[in-house]
Design a protein around this motif. Sequence first.
Motif, PDB file in Angstrom:
ATOM      1  N   ARG A 156       0.847  -1.178   0.000  1.00  0.00           N
ATOM      2  CA  ARG A 156       0.000   0.000   0.000  1.00  0.00           C
ATOM      3  C   ARG A 156       0.888   1.234   0.000  1.00  0.00           C
ATOM      4  O   ARG A 156       1.686   1.428   0.919  1.00  0.00           O
ATOM      5  CB  ARG A 156      -0.922   0.037   1.216  1.00  0.00           C
ATOM      6  N   LEU A 157       0.748   2.049  -1.028  1.00  0.00           N
ATOM      7  CA  LEU A 157       1.460   3.305  -1.116  1.00  0.00           C
ATOM      8  C   LEU A 157       0.570   4.426  -0.612  1.00  0.00           C
ATOM      9  O   LEU A 157      -0.650   4.396  -0.793  1.00  0.00           O
ATOM     10  CB  LEU A 157       1.882   3.602  -2.550  1.00  0.00           C
ATOM     11  N   SER A 158       1.182   5.416   0.003  1.00  0.00           N
ATOM     12  CA  SER A 158       0.437   6.557   0.491  1.00  0.00           C
ATOM     13  C   SER A 158       1.122   7.839   0.054  1.00  0.00           C
ATOM     14  O   SER A 158       2.349   7.912   0.014  1.00  0.00           O
ATOM     15  CB  SER A 158       0.317   6.520   2.015  1.00  0.00           C
ATOM     16  N   CYS A 159       0.330   8.829  -0.280  1.00  0.00           N
ATOM     17  CA  CYS A 159       0.825  10.147  -0.645  1.00  0.00           C
ATOM     18  C   CYS A 159       0.197  11.161   0.287  1.00  0.00           C
ATOM     19  O   CYS A 159      -1.027  11.303   0.315  1.00  0.00           O
ATOM     20  CB  CYS A 159       0.475  10.463  -2.101  1.00  0.00           C
ATOM     21  N   ALA A 160       1.025  11.838   1.048  1.00  0.00           N
ATOM     22  CA  ALA A 160       0.559  12.854   1.978  1.00  0.00           C
ATOM     23  C   ALA A 160       0.779  14.231   1.377  1.00  0.00           C
ATOM     24  O   ALA A 160       1.871  14.544   0.907  1.00  0.00           O
ATOM     25  CB  ALA A 160       1.287  12.738   3.308  1.00  0.00           C
ATOM     26  N   ALA A 161      -0.257  15.050   1.389  1.00  0.00           N
ATOM     27  CA  ALA A 161      -0.208  16.374   0.786  1.00  0.00           C
ATOM     28  C   ALA A 161      -0.360  17.456   1.830  1.00  0.00           C
ATOM     29  O   ALA A 161      -1.131  17.315   2.780  1.00  0.00           O
ATOM     30  CB  ALA A 161      -1.299  16.520  -0.270  1.00  0.00           C
ATOM     31  N   SER A 162       0.363  18.527   1.635  1.00  0.00           N
ATOM     32  CA  SER A 162       0.215  19.700   2.482  1.00  0.00           C
ATOM     33  C   SER A 162      -0.728  20.691   1.814  1.00  0.00           C
ATOM     34  O   SER A 162      -1.007  20.599   0.613  1.00  0.00           O
ATOM     35  CB  SER A 162       1.567  20.360   2.730  1.00  0.00           C
ATOM     36  N   ASN A 218      -5.895  14.589   3.859  1.00  0.00           N
ATOM     37  CA  ASN A 218      -5.000  15.057   2.793  1.00  0.00           C
ATOM     38  C   ASN A 218      -4.091  13.937   2.291  1.00  0.00           C
ATOM     39  O   ASN A 218      -2.872  14.109   2.146  1.00  0.00           O
ATOM     40  CB  ASN A 218      -4.151  16.241   3.266  1.00  0.00           C
ATOM     41  N   THR A 219      -4.692  12.787   2.032  1.00  0.00           N
ATOM     42  CA  THR A 219      -3.921  11.649   1.551  1.00  0.00           C
ATOM     43  C   THR A 219      -4.597  10.985   0.359  1.00  0.00           C
ATOM     44  O   THR A 219      -5.821  11.020   0.216  1.00  0.00           O
ATOM     45  CB  THR A 219      -3.718  10.583   2.637  1.00  0.00           C
ATOM     46  N   VAL A 220      -3.783  10.386  -0.480  1.00  0.00           N
ATOM     47  CA  VAL A 220      -4.263   9.522  -1.545  1.00  0.00           C
ATOM     48  C   VAL A 220      -3.430   8.252  -1.490  1.00  0.00           C
ATOM     49  O   VAL A 220      -2.205   8.315  -1.375  1.00  0.00           O
ATOM     50  CB  VAL A 220      -4.187  10.208  -2.928  1.00  0.00           C
ATOM     51  N   ASP A 221      -4.102   7.108  -1.528  1.00  0.00           N
ATOM     52  CA  ASP A 221      -3.436   5.823  -1.392  1.00  0.00           C
ATOM     53  C   ASP A 221      -3.543   5.007  -2.670  1.00  0.00           C
ATOM     54  O   ASP A 221      -4.425   5.220  -3.499  1.00  0.00           O
ATOM     55  CB  ASP A 221      -4.047   5.016  -0.253  1.00  0.00           C
ATOM     56  N   LEU A 222      -2.642   4.065  -2.806  1.00  0.00           N
ATOM     57  CA  LEU A 222      -2.693   3.100  -3.892  1.00  0.00           C
ATOM     58  C   LEU A 222      -2.471   1.726  -3.297  1.00  0.00           C
ATOM     59  O   LEU A 222      -1.353   1.400  -2.889  1.00  0.00           O
ATOM     60  CB  LEU A 222      -1.641   3.399  -4.958  1.00  0.00           C
ATOM     61  N   GLN A 223      -3.534   0.936  -3.214  1.00  0.00           N
ATOM     62  CA  GLN A 223      -3.439  -0.440  -2.751  1.00  0.00           C
ATOM     63  C   GLN A 223      -3.092  -1.313  -3.937  1.00  0.00           C
ATOM     64  O   GLN A 223      -3.829  -1.349  -4.925  1.00  0.00           O
ATOM     65  CB  GLN A 223      -4.753  -0.892  -2.121  1.00  0.00           C
ATOM     66  N   MET A 224      -1.976  -2.020  -3.849  1.00  0.00           N
ATOM     67  CA  MET A 224      -1.486  -2.834  -4.951  1.00  0.00           C
ATOM     68  C   MET A 224      -1.491  -4.296  -4.526  1.00  0.00           C
ATOM     69  O   MET A 224      -0.775  -4.680  -3.602  1.00  0.00           O
ATOM     70  CB  MET A 224      -0.078  -2.404  -5.358  1.00  0.00           C
ATOM     71  N   ASN A 225      -2.298  -5.090  -5.201  1.00  0.00           N
ATOM     72  CA  ASN A 225      -2.399  -6.516  -4.929  1.00  0.00           C
ATOM     73  C   ASN A 225      -1.932  -7.315  -6.137  1.00  0.00           C
ATOM     74  O   ASN A 225      -1.847  -6.798  -7.243  1.00  0.00           O
ATOM     75  CB  ASN A 225      -3.836  -6.906  -4.583  1.00  0.00           C
TER      76      ASN A 225
END
Length: 127
Positions: A19-25, A77-84
Amino acid sequence: QVQLVESGGGLVQAGGSLRLSCAASGRTFSRYTMGWFRQAPGKERAFVATISRNGRNIEYADSVKGRFTISRDNAQNTVDLQMNSLKPEDTAVYYCAADSSTTAATMAVMSGSLDYWGKGTLVTVSS
């Protein structure tokens, strides 16, 4: 205006998950269409997934449909990418991007001039 920081990359065996996460300000996160892109060594950057401002419109590359899931939490303020079901060909540096003037569909095909990019997180899938 917006700073993006990716996390969650690493080494995983084929068939595994990450699972990748992107945190934004910034206070205007909800105004940005968000996306994930990836670049393998020696290859061009490729579209992976995009998601609209309210999360209702989502686009996936054919190569990841049914395996990856993009989601966002505007309160965090996050967008995730769940990779299976990861495959060796998924190996790449994964980048988070944000744009204020594109739809999810447009962002999927026009990634050359997006507003903001993170520095990337490396995903390595072994066979």
